[in-house]
Design a protein around this motif. Structure first.
Motif, mmCIF file in Angstrom:
data_model
loop_
_atom_site.group_PDB
_atom_site.id
_atom_site.type_symbol
_atom_site.label_atom_id
_atom_site.label_comp_id
_atom_site.label_asym_id
_atom_site.label_seq_id
_atom_site.Cartn_x
_atom_site.Cartn_y
_atom_site.Cartn_z
ATOM 1 N N THR A 206 0.838 -1.207 0.000
ATOM 2 C CA THR A 206 0.000 0.000 0.000
ATOM 3 C C THR A 206 0.866 1.247 0.000
ATOM 4 O OG1 THR A 206 -1.750 -1.172 1.194
ATOM 5 C CG2 THR A 206 -1.820 1.234 1.231
ATOM 6 N N LYS B 136 -7.992 -0.786 5.103
ATOM 7 C CA LYS B 136 -9.011 -0.886 4.049
ATOM 8 C C LYS B 136 -9.538 0.500 3.677
ATOM 9 C CE LYS B 136 -11.796 -3.896 5.969
ATOM 10 N NZ LYS B 136 -12.987 -4.789 6.118
ATOM 11 N N GLU B 137 -9.660 1.374 4.645
ATOM 12 C CA GLU B 137 -10.107 2.744 4.363
ATOM 13 C C GLU B 137 -9.105 3.461 3.460
ATOM 14 O OE1 GLU B 137 -10.865 6.879 6.856
ATOM 15 O OE2 GLU B 137 -11.005 4.951 7.908
ATOM 16 N N GLN C 86 -6.940 2.002 1.420
ATOM 17 C CA GLN C 86 -6.971 1.360 0.097
ATOM 18 C C GLN C 86 -8.172 1.830 -0.721
ATOM 19 O OE1 GLN C 86 -6.888 -2.697 1.488
ATOM 20 N NE2 GLN C 86 -4.688 -2.938 1.078
ATOM 21 N N ALA C 87 -9.312 2.022 -0.047
ATOM 22 C CA ALA C 87 -10.500 2.507 -0.753
ATOM 23 C C ALA C 87 -10.254 3.915 -1.297
ATOM 24 C CB ALA C 87 -11.699 2.505 0.185
ATOM 25 N N ARG C 88 -9.587 4.763 -0.488
ATOM 26 C CA ARG C 88 -9.303 6.140 -0.944
ATOM 27 C C ARG C 88 -8.294 6.131 -2.087
ATOM 28 N NH1 ARG C 88 -11.091 9.929 -2.904
ATOM 29 N NH2 ARG C 88 -10.189 12.006 -2.629
ATOM 30 N N LYS D 8 -8.060 3.860 -4.349
ATOM 31 C CA LYS D 8 -8.842 3.475 -5.530
ATOM 32 C C LYS D 8 -9.582 4.674 -6.106
ATOM 33 C CE LYS D 8 -12.217 -0.002 -6.989
ATOM 34 N NZ LYS D 8 -13.098 -1.129 -6.529
ATOM 35 N N GLU D 9 -10.158 5.508 -5.242
ATOM 36 C CA GLU D 9 -10.877 6.702 -5.697
ATOM 37 C C GLU D 9 -9.928 7.692 -6.364
ATOM 38 O OE1 GLU D 9 -12.897 8.314 -2.368
ATOM 39 O OE2 GLU D 9 -14.221 6.579 -2.075
#
Length: 562
Positions: free
Chosen positions: A313, A384-385, A387-389, A391-392
């Motif tokens: 990450t 996970k938070e 990683q989600a950001r 992706k955005e």
């Protein structure tokens, strides 16, 4: 003579009425008599005879006496009263007193209905008593068999019931006492009361069999299965803590201790054979144990993902940061050639700020992972938070890069479109020249000039640096509209010129035969040479129509044919 005929008719009508009424009443009386006979033949005697075979004491004897008295009253009082009324009704019918007979029939019908209710009640109660005796005999034996089988099972498998065995034995003995009471009631002829008792015994036996089926299972779960699972959870919990897992937030030790206390209560409940209460606690305990397994597994999986994905990450964040720097450089280059509005040009800067905050968030997470003072499940949620950001942000970067690429593509397409518009204008100009028009109207010259100006303006905007593609697109749309309008008007103009020329030629045929048409035709020719084609058409049409009402139709047919 008329009076005699009328009297005969009246007598005839009365006779017919009397015959019909008499027949109707006779039929009704027959039906009532049949109903009476049917009630008398109800099998009350037969059912009472069945009762005599029972123990004619106690409740049975009292009921038998009452039913026999009620039946005797029906036979000796109620039915003779009905017979008397039937005779009266028949007598009234013979005397043509149909209204009075109708009234008596209503009374008979009411009396028979009352008798029927009494008979039905007697038969129903008889059936209940006799049926109770028959069912008690069959089901009582079945209950005895079930009770004996339960006692045998208790004796054969006493160890599986633990401390509940003596209590179950007492409960079975109590049921045995109930059977004795059932036998006494039956012996005393109290079959209905015995029936109620037997239903209670059946309910108790159902409950007893359920207890004996469930207690061994529950004993195994309470004394072996669940304690073993709790020990496994405690052991795994301690091992995980030794391996560095932070699990204090789960409070598993506290929850396990509470469950052990619940198991102690279950043992007390089972000793008292209180199965329902035990099953409720056991069900809750199983749910809690499954929940503990899930929590511990979640921590293991969380650690696996954190250690596996955390380093990757960080590399990904570095990658999107570098890519964003490239986007900023590319944006600066694009600005030299294209005009971007504030929101568009600020996208890379905004993304840079968000990436900076994401980097800080990741640094904090990395420090907490290294510090080993936070549960892995919490760290995994934070990861996970992030990683989600990521992706955005990647999606936004990709969209902005595509936007920059689109600007160049739009410029190429705009250049090609402008070239196409120039060719269309040239084609229209050539088409007008090839049509050999006497002249071009002023409005058409203005439209042609407007189309040239629009193309020139689009060209000017397209050559500006930096290029404003939004303004270029607006100018191209305007130029397209102007060219489309000019093309339509060109076709209309050529058609109008051809039509005017043909109509003038057609009108010249009338010069010799209608000299008065000449001034108008001359005026139309002058307008035609002056490029006022609509006026030429109007003058010529008016002139032809004035000398020949069918002339315009003839011209139209000829023009279409040509």
């Amino acid at each position: 003579m008329e009076f005699v005929i009328g009297a005969i008719i009246v007598v005839l009508i009365f006779s017919i009425y009397a015959m019909v009424s008499r027949k109707r009443n006779a039929t009704e009386i027959d039906q009532l008599d049949m109903k009476k006979t049917e009630l008398l033949h109800r099998p009350v005697h037969e059912e009472l005879a069945k009762v005599k075979r029972l123990n004619m004491i106690g409740q049975t004897e009292a009921l038998f006496d009452r039913w026999r008295a009620e039946w005797d009253e029906i036979v000796t009082v109620d039915i003779p009263a009905v017979d008397e009324k039937l005779f009266t009704s028949e007598d009234l019918v013979d005397k043509f007193r149909f209204g009075a007979a109708k009234k008596i029939n209503k009374e008979i019908e009411s009396r028979l209905s009352q008798i029927e209710k009494k008979v039905n009640s007697i038969l129903s109660e008889l059936e209940q008593l006799v049926g109770s005796e028959e069912k008690n005999r069959a089901e009582g034996e079945d209950m005895h068999t079930r009770q004996r089988e339960a006692k045998k099972r208790l004796l054969a498998h006493r160890h599986t019931f633990g401390k509940a065995a003596p209590v179950l034995e007492v409960q079975l003995d109590a049921i045995t006492g109930r059977f004795e009471k059932f036998a006494d009631l039956t012996e005393d002829g109290n079959y209905l009361e015995a029936r109620e008792l037997l239903m209670e015994i059946q309910t108790e036996m159902d409950a007893m069999e359920h207890k004996m089926a469930r207690i061994p299972v529950l004993m195994t779960e309470v004394n072996h299965t669940i304690p073993a699972q709790l020990s496994e959870i405690e052991h795994g919990y301690k091992e995980m803590k030794q391996d560095g897992y932070l699990l204090d937030h789960l409070e598993i030790e506290k929850e396990v201790a509470a469950l052990k206390e619940d198991l102690g209560r279950c043992r007390d409940f089972l000793m008292k054979t209180e199965v329902a209460e035990t099953e409720l606690i056991v069900s809750d305990a199983k749910d809690s144990i499954e929940f503990f397994y899930d929590l511990l597994e979640k921590e293991v999986m969380a650690k696996h993902h954190v250690l596996k994905d955390e380093g990757e990450t960080g590399i990904v964040i570095e990658g999107i940061s570098e890519h964003n720097n490239e986007l900023m450089e590319e944006t600066d280059l694009v600005k030299q050639s294209y005009q971007l509005d504030g929101e568009e040009s600020d996208v890379p800067k905004r993304l840079k700020e968000e990436i900076y905050h994401l980097e800080k968030q990741y640094e904090i997470l990395h420090g907490r992972i290294q510090g080993e003072k936070t549960a892995y499940s919490f760290l995994h949620d934070e990861l996970k938070e992030i990683q989600a950001r990521i992706k955005e942000l990647k999606k936004e970067q990709k969209g902005f890069a595509a936007f920059l690429q689109t600007l160049r593509k739009d410029e190429v397409e705009a250049t090609e479109e402008l070239q196409t518009l120039r060719k269309r204008l040239q084609h229209i100009t050539r088409k007008v020249k090839q049509s050999n028009l006497p002249g071009v109207p002023d409005y058409y010259r203005e439209m042609s000039e407007d189309a040239r100006v629009r193309i020139q303006e689009a060209n000017t905007y397209l050559n500006e640096k930096p290029l404003n593609m939004k303004a270029v697109r607006e100018q191209l749309n305007a130029a397209n509209g102007s060219i489309d309008h000019l093309a339509n008007k060109t076709d209309e103009l050529i058609e109008q010129v051809t039509l005017a020329e043909r109509m003038i030629q057609f009108g010249n045929r009338y010069r010799r035969t209608h000299p008065n048409i000449e001034p108008k035709l001359n005026e139309a020719e002058i307008a035609f040479r002056q490029a006022d084609y609509s006026k030429a058409l109007e003058l010529c049409a008016t002139a032809i129509d004035k000398v020949d009402s069918k002339g315009l139709k003839k011209f139209d047919a000829q023009y279409k044919e040509e």
